[in-house]
Design a protein around this motif. Structure first.
Motif, PDB file in Angstrom:
ATOM      1  N   HIS A  72       2.933  -8.085  -6.651  1.00  0.00           N
ATOM      2  CA  HIS A  72       3.364  -6.676  -6.713  1.00  0.00           C
ATOM      3  C   HIS A  72       4.029  -6.544  -8.096  1.00  0.00           C
ATOM      4  O   HIS A  72       5.242  -6.362  -8.201  1.00  0.00           O
ATOM      5  CB  HIS A  72       4.379  -6.364  -5.619  1.00  0.00           C
ATOM      6  N   PHE A 109       0.804  -3.141   5.205  1.00  0.00           N
ATOM      7  CA  PHE A 109       1.886  -3.997   5.705  1.00  0.00           C
ATOM      8  C   PHE A 109       2.007  -3.733   7.203  1.00  0.00           C
ATOM      9  O   PHE A 109       2.577  -2.726   7.615  1.00  0.00           O
ATOM     10  CB  PHE A 109       3.182  -3.654   4.954  1.00  0.00           C
ATOM     11  N   HIS A 141      -1.085  -7.709   4.754  1.00  0.00           N
ATOM     12  CA  HIS A 141       0.190  -8.414   4.926  1.00  0.00           C
ATOM     13  C   HIS A 141       0.354  -8.569   6.440  1.00  0.00           C
ATOM     14  O   HIS A 141       0.676  -7.598   7.138  1.00  0.00           O
ATOM     15  CB  HIS A 141       1.353  -7.582   4.387  1.00  0.00           C
ATOM     16  N   SER A 184      11.201  -9.924  -1.988  1.00  0.00           N
ATOM     17  CA  SER A 184      11.048 -11.130  -1.174  1.00  0.00           C
ATOM     18  C   SER A 184      10.587 -12.344  -1.968  1.00  0.00           C
ATOM     19  O   SER A 184      10.578 -13.458  -1.425  1.00  0.00           O
ATOM     20  CB  SER A 184      10.043 -10.873  -0.038  1.00  0.00           C
ATOM     21  N   TYR A 211      16.549  -9.270   5.885  1.00  0.00           N
ATOM     22  CA  TYR A 211      15.574  -8.460   5.126  1.00  0.00           C
ATOM     23  C   TYR A 211      15.233  -7.205   5.927  1.00  0.00           C
ATOM     24  O   TYR A 211      15.186  -6.092   5.387  1.00  0.00           O
ATOM     25  CB  TYR A 211      14.337  -9.321   4.877  1.00  0.00           C
ATOM     26  N   HIS A 260       2.519   0.606   2.552  1.00  0.00           N
ATOM     27  CA  HIS A 260       3.503  -0.475   2.335  1.00  0.00           C
ATOM     28  C   HIS A 260       4.801  -0.128   3.059  1.00  0.00           C
ATOM     29  O   HIS A 260       5.431  -0.969   3.675  1.00  0.00           O
ATOM     30  CB  HIS A 260       3.741  -0.624   0.822  1.00  0.00           C
ATOM     31  N   HIS A 281       0.672 -14.114   4.077  1.00  0.00           N
ATOM     32  CA  HIS A 281       1.970 -14.513   4.672  1.00  0.00           C
ATOM     33  C   HIS A 281       1.723 -15.428   5.872  1.00  0.00           C
ATOM     34  O   HIS A 281       1.825 -16.631   5.754  1.00  0.00           O
ATOM     35  CB  HIS A 281       2.849 -13.314   5.086  1.00  0.00           C
ATOM     36  N   ARG A 309      16.603  -6.055  -7.260  1.00  0.00           N
ATOM     37  CA  ARG A 309      17.152  -6.098  -5.887  1.00  0.00           C
ATOM     38  C   ARG A 309      18.164  -7.247  -5.792  1.00  0.00           C
ATOM     39  O   ARG A 309      18.330  -7.852  -4.721  1.00  0.00           O
ATOM     40  CB  ARG A 309      16.010  -6.253  -4.885  1.00  0.00           C
ATOM     41  N   ASP A 340       3.186 -13.908  -4.846  1.00  0.00           N
ATOM     42  CA  ASP A 340       3.718 -12.706  -4.174  1.00  0.00           C
ATOM     43  C   ASP A 340       4.798 -12.084  -5.049  1.00  0.00           C
ATOM     44  O   ASP A 340       5.760 -11.510  -4.519  1.00  0.00           O
ATOM     45  CB  ASP A 340       4.262 -13.062  -2.773  1.00  0.00           C
ATOM     46  N   TYR A 371       4.666   0.781  -4.496  1.00  0.00           N
ATOM     47  CA  TYR A 371       6.020   1.211  -4.847  1.00  0.00           C
ATOM     48  C   TYR A 371       6.009   2.638  -5.394  1.00  0.00           C
ATOM     49  O   TYR A 371       6.961   3.068  -6.026  1.00  0.00           O
ATOM     50  CB  TYR A 371       6.650   0.266  -5.876  1.00  0.00           C
ATOM     51  N   GLN A 422       4.067 -11.613   8.967  1.00  0.00           N
ATOM     52  CA  GLN A 422       5.092 -12.149   8.061  1.00  0.00           C
ATOM     53  C   GLN A 422       6.427 -12.354   8.789  1.00  0.00           C
ATOM     54  O   GLN A 422       7.080 -13.372   8.609  1.00  0.00           O
ATOM     55  CB  GLN A 422       5.313 -11.216   6.858  1.00  0.00           C
TER      56      GLN A 422
HETATM   57  O1  NIG Z   1       4.834  -9.378   0.220  1.00  0.00           O
HETATM   58  N1  NIG Z   1       6.173  -7.596   2.978  1.00  0.00           N
HETATM   59  C1  NIG Z   1       5.910  -6.665   2.286  1.00  0.00           C
HETATM   60  N2  NIG Z   1       5.753  -6.643   0.976  1.00  0.00           N
HETATM   61  C2  NIG Z   1       6.303  -7.591   0.045  1.00  0.00           C
HETATM   62  C3  NIG Z   1       7.760  -7.387  -0.178  1.00  0.00           C
HETATM   63  C4  NIG Z   1       8.021  -6.128  -0.846  1.00  0.00           C
HETATM   64  C5  NIG Z   1       9.469  -5.879  -1.136  1.00  0.00           C
HETATM   65  O2  NIG Z   1      10.384  -6.404  -0.455  1.00  0.00           O
HETATM   66  O3  NIG Z   1       9.684  -5.116  -2.085  1.00  0.00           O
HETATM   67  C6  NIG Z   1       5.977  -9.014   0.412  1.00  0.00           C
HETATM   68  O4  NIG Z   1       6.831  -9.797   0.868  1.00  0.00           O
END
Ligand code: NIG
Ligand code: FE
Length: 412
Positions: free
Chosen positions: A74, A213, A241, A321, A94, A177, A264, A81, A316, A144, A244
């Protein structure tokens, strides 16, 4: 006909054939344009058969591998963050942070506030950092922006990375997402919107694949199915995704759509493993997110292996994350944390990663006719690169037959 270039005196991991690593001891390669024209042992060099070369490079007995493929990132976003990291260290999860409006949503706000030029200026050094560890192909997900205009902008930035840097970039539309604030409490309406944007984003040449997601804090299996139906109607391959944070049976759903990959997978069940195997879907494991979220549920590596599911690895890279830009560290973690072998880790960042992106057979391997994308390392064998961590062992990087080492300067 492009001129032939000889790369000699190397030990080469080709990931072709039956030998471990597809190893060629004392090997050489001839490239022509962006392709490998010939690869084999030094003793069989085509020079013996009268071939001449425009240039010749002595690789000094170094180890050569295919260029790395980071099949899940991403990479395009603004903001940090780090504060959320502190909160998680104080005990917030999380999921709790996401439910309180932080997490992905906070990155969406920062990304929307940035200009397209700013997003590009942030993304390019990240791509360079990946290249400094041997990456020649990478995937970038949207997700995003979460409005048509913001998602389009993010995908354009992803395409522009490959206009400025000599690498291959694949783009994945991850509109599903998170739910943006303007659709709060209206997840189904938001999914409708995502499905409406998709044909226009595709027509603009911005999408190579579609992702979602599927999670308690993301989208339900039914909502994910609707996204996949729209993608399939447009002939776009899907990825997910999946599993996870919990088992939503997303992998089985995605496998029903012949997904390129499910990513994941910590909470993947036996039924999920069987579904991936039957569909030929790649399992993309992400040790960076596992580590950074202090997950304790391991992905079912032994079951995936036993079922013959191809396993890929990726950084990732994202601000929430997995804020890493080190594929080599991911390989090390895949071995130490997930008990993968160093060879599996390499296959995970090369040919299986190519498959997770639906790339043609010429990516992620070195053989006659494949892409001339390769990395030359300060190491004797690829296993040395997995065993060490925190090193910067890249000596040279070649993409499409051209030496791009100077573009790998780490600025991020
Ligand atoms: O691959 N799990 C969802 N998407 C991302 C995390 C994105 C984020 O926290 O900004 C992932 O872990
Ligand atoms: Fe991700």
């Amino acid at each position: 006909m492009p001129e032939a270039v000889l790369w000699r005196n190397a030990h080469i991991a080709t990931f072709c054939g039956d030998k471990p690593y597809g190893w060629i001891e004392h090997g050489a390669m001839v490239t022509q344009g962006d392709r490998v024209h010939w690869i084999g042992g030094m003793n069989d060099l085509p020079v013996q058969r009268g071939m001449s070369f425009a240039a010749e490079h002595d690789l000094g007995g170094a180890c050569v591998t295919p260029g790395l493929i980071d099949c899940h990132t991403h990479l395009v976003y603004a903001g940090s963050r780090a504060r959320e990291f502190e909160l998680r260290l104080q005990g917030a999860s999380y999921e709790e942070i996401a439910r309180a409006g932080g997490g992905i949503r906070s990155t969406v706000m920062a990304t929307r506030a940035a200009t397209e030029a700013e997003l590009l200026a942030l993304a390019v050094p990240r791509a360079r950092a990946l290249m400094s560890e041997g990456v020649t192909t990478l995937e970038v997900k949207s997700g995003y922006g979460l409005s048509e205009a913001h998602e389009a902008r993010l995908l354009r930035v992803a395409r522009r990375i490959a206009q400025g840097l000599p690498i291959t970039v694949r783009t994945t539309f991850l509109g599903a997402h998170a739910i943006p604030p303007e659709f709060e409490g209206r997840a189904d309406d938001y999914v409708n919107a995502v499905c409406e944007w998709m044909p226009r984003l595709k027509a603009a040449g911005l999408i190579d694949a579609v992702d979602a997601f599927c999670e308690r804090i993301g989208f339900s299996a039914d909502q994910t199915r609707r996204v996949f139906e729209s993608a399939t109607a447009l002939d776009l391959p899907v990825k997910l995704h999946a599993e996870q944070l919990s088992d939503q049976q997303g992998a089985a759903l995605a496998a029903g759509f012949k997904a390129l990959s499910c990513d994941h997978l910590e909470y993947l069940s036996d039924t999920g493993v069987a579904a991936l195997a039957a569909a030929g879907t790649v399992a993309v494991l992400l040790p960076g997110a596992y580590y950074f979220l202090r997950e304790t549920q391991l992905p079912p590596v032994a079951a995936l292996r036993a079922a013959g599911v191809p396993i890929a690895l990726a950084t990732d890279h994202n601000p929430g994350s997995s804020p890493t830009l080190s594929p080599l560290l991911m390989m090390n973690m895949a071995c130490t944390l997930f008990r993968m072998t160093p060879e599996e880790a390499w296959r995970g960042f090369t040919l299986n990663a190519a498959r997770a992106l639906g790339l043609s057979a010429g990516y992620g391997v070195l053989q006659n006719g494949s892409r001339a994308d390769f990395a030359v390392w300060n190491a004797d064998h690829p296993r040395d690169l997995v065993y060490r961590f925190g090193h910067h062992p890249l000596r040279r990087l070649i993409a499409a037959g051209a030496d791009i080492t100077c573009a790998t300067e780490r600025t991020a």
